[in-house]
Design a protein around this motif. Structure first.
Motif, PDB file in Angstrom:
ATOM      1  N   GLY A 144      33.737  38.736  45.336  1.00 48.77           N
ATOM      2  CA  GLY A 144      34.052  37.620  46.206  1.00 48.77           C
ATOM      3  C   GLY A 144      35.473  37.137  45.951  1.00 48.77           C
ATOM      4  O   GLY A 144      36.154  37.597  45.033  1.00 48.77           O
ATOM      5  N   PRO A 145      35.947  36.190  46.763  1.00 46.91           N
ATOM      6  CA  PRO A 145      37.313  35.695  46.603  1.00 46.91           C
ATOM      7  C   PRO A 145      37.456  34.798  45.381  1.00 46.91           C
ATOM      8  O   PRO A 145      36.465  34.357  44.795  1.00 46.91           O
ATOM      9  CB  PRO A 145      37.537  34.892  47.888  1.00 46.91           C
ATOM     10  N   ASN A 146      38.691  34.538  44.984  1.00 49.84           N
ATOM     11  CA  ASN A 146      38.977  33.585  43.916  1.00 49.84           C
ATOM     12  C   ASN A 146      39.373  32.257  44.546  1.00 49.84           C
ATOM     13  O   ASN A 146      40.386  32.155  45.240  1.00 49.84           O
ATOM     14  CB  ASN A 146      40.100  34.097  43.015  1.00 49.84           C
ATOM     15  N   ALA A 147      38.529  31.238  44.314  1.00 47.36           N
ATOM     16  CA  ALA A 147      38.777  29.908  44.867  1.00 47.36           C
ATOM     17  C   ALA A 147      37.960  28.901  44.079  1.00 47.36           C
ATOM     18  O   ALA A 147      36.954  29.255  43.452  1.00 47.36           O
ATOM     19  CB  ALA A 147      38.385  29.848  46.348  1.00 47.36           C
ATOM     20  N   TYR A 162      35.516  26.976  48.154  1.00 49.16           N
ATOM     21  CA  TYR A 162      34.981  28.341  48.258  1.00 49.16           C
ATOM     22  C   TYR A 162      34.356  28.537  49.641  1.00 49.16           C
ATOM     23  O   TYR A 162      33.530  27.739  50.091  1.00 49.16           O
ATOM     24  CB  TYR A 162      33.928  28.572  47.176  1.00 49.16           C
ATOM     25  N   PRO A 163      34.694  29.611  50.348  1.00 52.88           N
ATOM     26  CA  PRO A 163      34.127  29.846  51.682  1.00 52.88           C
ATOM     27  C   PRO A 163      32.607  30.041  51.612  1.00 52.88           C
ATOM     28  O   PRO A 163      32.112  30.849  50.832  1.00 52.88           O
ATOM     29  CB  PRO A 163      34.824  31.127  52.148  1.00 52.88           C
ATOM     30  N   VAL A 164      31.904  29.288  52.427  1.00 51.28           N
ATOM     31  CA  VAL A 164      30.445  29.320  52.373  1.00 51.28           C
ATOM     32  C   VAL A 164      29.901  30.714  52.683  1.00 51.28           C
ATOM     33  O   VAL A 164      28.964  31.193  52.027  1.00 51.28           O
ATOM     34  CB  VAL A 164      29.851  28.268  53.333  1.00 51.28           C
ATOM     35  N   MET A 197      40.315  40.811  43.479  1.00 48.35           N
ATOM     36  CA  MET A 197      40.729  39.654  42.697  1.00 48.35           C
ATOM     37  C   MET A 197      42.223  39.412  42.820  1.00 48.35           C
ATOM     38  O   MET A 197      43.006  40.322  43.087  1.00 48.35           O
ATOM     39  CB  MET A 197      40.408  39.889  41.208  1.00 48.35           C
ATOM     40  N   THR A 198      42.620  38.169  42.568  1.00 47.80           N
ATOM     41  CA  THR A 198      44.044  37.862  42.490  1.00 47.80           C
ATOM     42  C   THR A 198      44.583  38.310  41.129  1.00 47.80           C
ATOM     43  O   THR A 198      43.836  38.405  40.151  1.00 47.80           O
ATOM     44  CB  THR A 198      44.290  36.353  42.636  1.00 47.80           C
ATOM     45  N   GLN A 199      45.894  38.572  41.080  1.00 43.35           N
ATOM     46  CA  GLN A 199      46.507  38.949  39.804  1.00 43.35           C
ATOM     47  C   GLN A 199      46.375  37.812  38.789  1.00 43.35           C
ATOM     48  O   GLN A 199      46.200  38.060  37.582  1.00 43.35           O
ATOM     49  CB  GLN A 199      47.977  39.299  40.006  1.00 43.35           C
ATOM     50  N   GLU A 200      46.447  36.586  39.266  1.00 44.17           N
ATOM     51  CA  GLU A 200      46.287  35.435  38.370  1.00 44.17           C
ATOM     52  C   GLU A 200      44.927  35.460  37.681  1.00 44.17           C
ATOM     53  O   GLU A 200      44.813  35.191  36.474  1.00 44.17           O
ATOM     54  CB  GLU A 200      46.456  34.136  39.163  1.00 44.17           C
ATOM     55  N   HIS A 201      43.887  35.816  38.436  1.00 44.18           N
ATOM     56  CA  HIS A 201      42.546  35.853  37.860  1.00 44.18           C
ATOM     57  C   HIS A 201      42.416  37.018  36.882  1.00 44.18           C
ATOM     58  O   HIS A 201      41.798  36.886  35.828  1.00 44.18           O
ATOM     59  CB  HIS A 201      41.492  35.967  38.969  1.00 44.18           C
ATOM     60  N   ILE A 202      43.011  38.147  37.209  1.00 45.73           N
ATOM     61  CA  ILE A 202      42.994  39.302  36.300  1.00 45.73           C
ATOM     62  C   ILE A 202      43.679  38.945  34.987  1.00 45.73           C
ATOM     63  O   ILE A 202      43.181  39.257  33.895  1.00 45.73           O
ATOM     64  CB  ILE A 202      43.662  40.515  36.971  1.00 45.73           C
ATOM     65  N   ASP A 203      44.815  38.285  35.086  1.00 45.92           N
ATOM     66  CA  ASP A 203      45.547  37.882  33.879  1.00 45.92           C
ATOM     67  C   ASP A 203      44.736  36.900  33.047  1.00 45.92           C
ATOM     68  O   ASP A 203      44.738  36.963  31.804  1.00 45.92           O
ATOM     69  CB  ASP A 203      46.889  37.264  34.259  1.00 45.92           C
ATOM     70  N   PHE A 204      44.030  35.989  33.718  1.00 48.68           N
ATOM     71  CA  PHE A 204      43.176  35.034  33.005  1.00 48.68           C
ATOM     72  C   PHE A 204      42.094  35.767  32.222  1.00 48.68           C
ATOM     73  O   PHE A 204      41.851  35.480  31.044  1.00 48.68           O
ATOM     74  CB  PHE A 204      42.536  34.049  33.987  1.00 48.68           C
ATOM     75  N   MET A 205      41.446  36.719  32.858  1.00 49.69           N
ATOM     76  CA  MET A 205      40.369  37.444  32.184  1.00 49.69           C
ATOM     77  C   MET A 205      40.886  38.192  30.960  1.00 49.69           C
ATOM     78  O   MET A 205      40.246  38.196  29.908  1.00 49.69           O
ATOM     79  CB  MET A 205      39.683  38.403  33.164  1.00 49.69           C
ATOM     80  N   LEU A 206      42.042  38.825  31.099  1.00 48.41           N
ATOM     81  CA  LEU A 206      42.609  39.557  29.973  1.00 48.41           C
ATOM     82  C   LEU A 206      42.951  38.615  28.819  1.00 48.41           C
ATOM     83  O   LEU A 206      42.748  38.953  27.646  1.00 48.41           O
ATOM     84  CB  LEU A 206      43.857  40.320  30.421  1.00 48.41           C
ATOM     85  N   SER A 207      43.443  37.437  29.147  1.00 49.36           N
ATOM     86  CA  SER A 207      43.836  36.480  28.104  1.00 49.36           C
ATOM     87  C   SER A 207      42.661  36.015  27.258  1.00 49.36           C
ATOM     88  O   SER A 207      42.847  35.551  26.133  1.00 49.36           O
ATOM     89  CB  SER A 207      44.512  35.261  28.745  1.00 49.36           C
TER      90      SER A 207
END
Length: 249
Positions: free
Chosen positions: A95-98, A103-105, A197-207
């Motif tokens: 799903g999207p990152n929001a 978040y879209p229903v 996923m957004t790159q921001e979310h990928i970076d968060f997960m890695l961190s």
């Protein structure tokens, strides 16, 4: 290293089995003398898997969110291969990152439909076939997000938390039947799902991963295949972390 006959005469269903973790599990089970019914939405990837593995697999195009389609796939698998011994419920979407309040229903309902309802549908469909044999292995793929809750991924986190609860419930229900039910909670693994996923979310997960890297599909498949084997005989309703040190409980 694999046990070349660990899945001899075993029939496995792997949802999402034509790509990513599911494909790695399929390859390992086939390499270890098993047969696999791949349930996947992508017909082109199913065709590629069939070209790779030949008669060792059965490819069925199915949307796991559709109960009728799942029920038909289970019946077709059992008729073609003579039963069902193993289920690896790997199909899923991010799903999207929001944020939750934006978040879209429609996306919320689709993520829940695939990640939670789809796992329920597949578990429900295969259990009667396993009960005929008084033996079976179910491995549901959840996520570390289901234990910790990732920000900006509310539907994904909620769906994976629910898969953990479903696994524990079904494991207790089947505890005296010879059928075990466990789930795996990986940290992020770099597969095509990252494209959602957004790159921001990928970076968060890695961190969040102390090892400083993502898991590999082969590492996840190794744990899944142990849980799907006869070696795993005294664990049910279990939650197995494979998170590079991220899991805290």
């Amino acid at each position: 290293m694999t046990d070349t006959a660990r899945f001899d005469a075993k029939i496995a269903v792997v949802t999402g089995g034509a790509a990513g973790i599911g494909l790695a599990v399929t390859a390992r089970i086939v390499a270890e003398a098993g047969r696999v019914a791949i349930w996947d939405r992508d017909q082109s990837q199913i065709d590629a898997a069939k070209a790779r593995f030949g008669a060792k697999i059965l490819g069925i195009a199915v949307d796991v969110a559709d109960w009728d389609a799942v029920e038909q796939a289970a019946s077709r698998t059992a008729a073609s291969f003579g039963g069902i011994d193993i289920l690896v419920a790997s199909a899923g979407i991010t799903g999207p990152n929001a944020t939750t309040w934006t978040y879209p229903v429609a996306d919320w309902h689709r993520v829940i439909a695939v990640n939670l309802n789809g796992v329920f549908h597949c578990n429900r469909a295969v259990v009667p076939f396993m009960m005929q044999r008084k033996d079976g292995r179910i491995v549901n793929i959840a996520s570390i997000a289901g234990k910790e809750g990732n920000p900006n991924a509310p539907a994904y986190s909620a769906s994976k938390a629910a898969v953990i609860g479903l696994t524990k419930s079904l494991g207790k229900e089947l505890a005296r039947t010879g059928i075990t039910v466990n789930c795996v909670t990986p940290a992020a693994v770099r597969t095509a799902i990252f494209e959602q996923m957004t790159q921001e979310h990928i970076d968060f997960m890695l961190s969040k991963i102390p090892m400083g890297r993502f898991g590999t599909i082969d590492e996840i498949a190794a744990l899944i295949c142990w849980l799907a084997s006869e070696e795993c005989s005294f664990t049910t309703g279990g939650v197995f972390d494979i998170s590079g040190g991220r899991a805290t409980y």
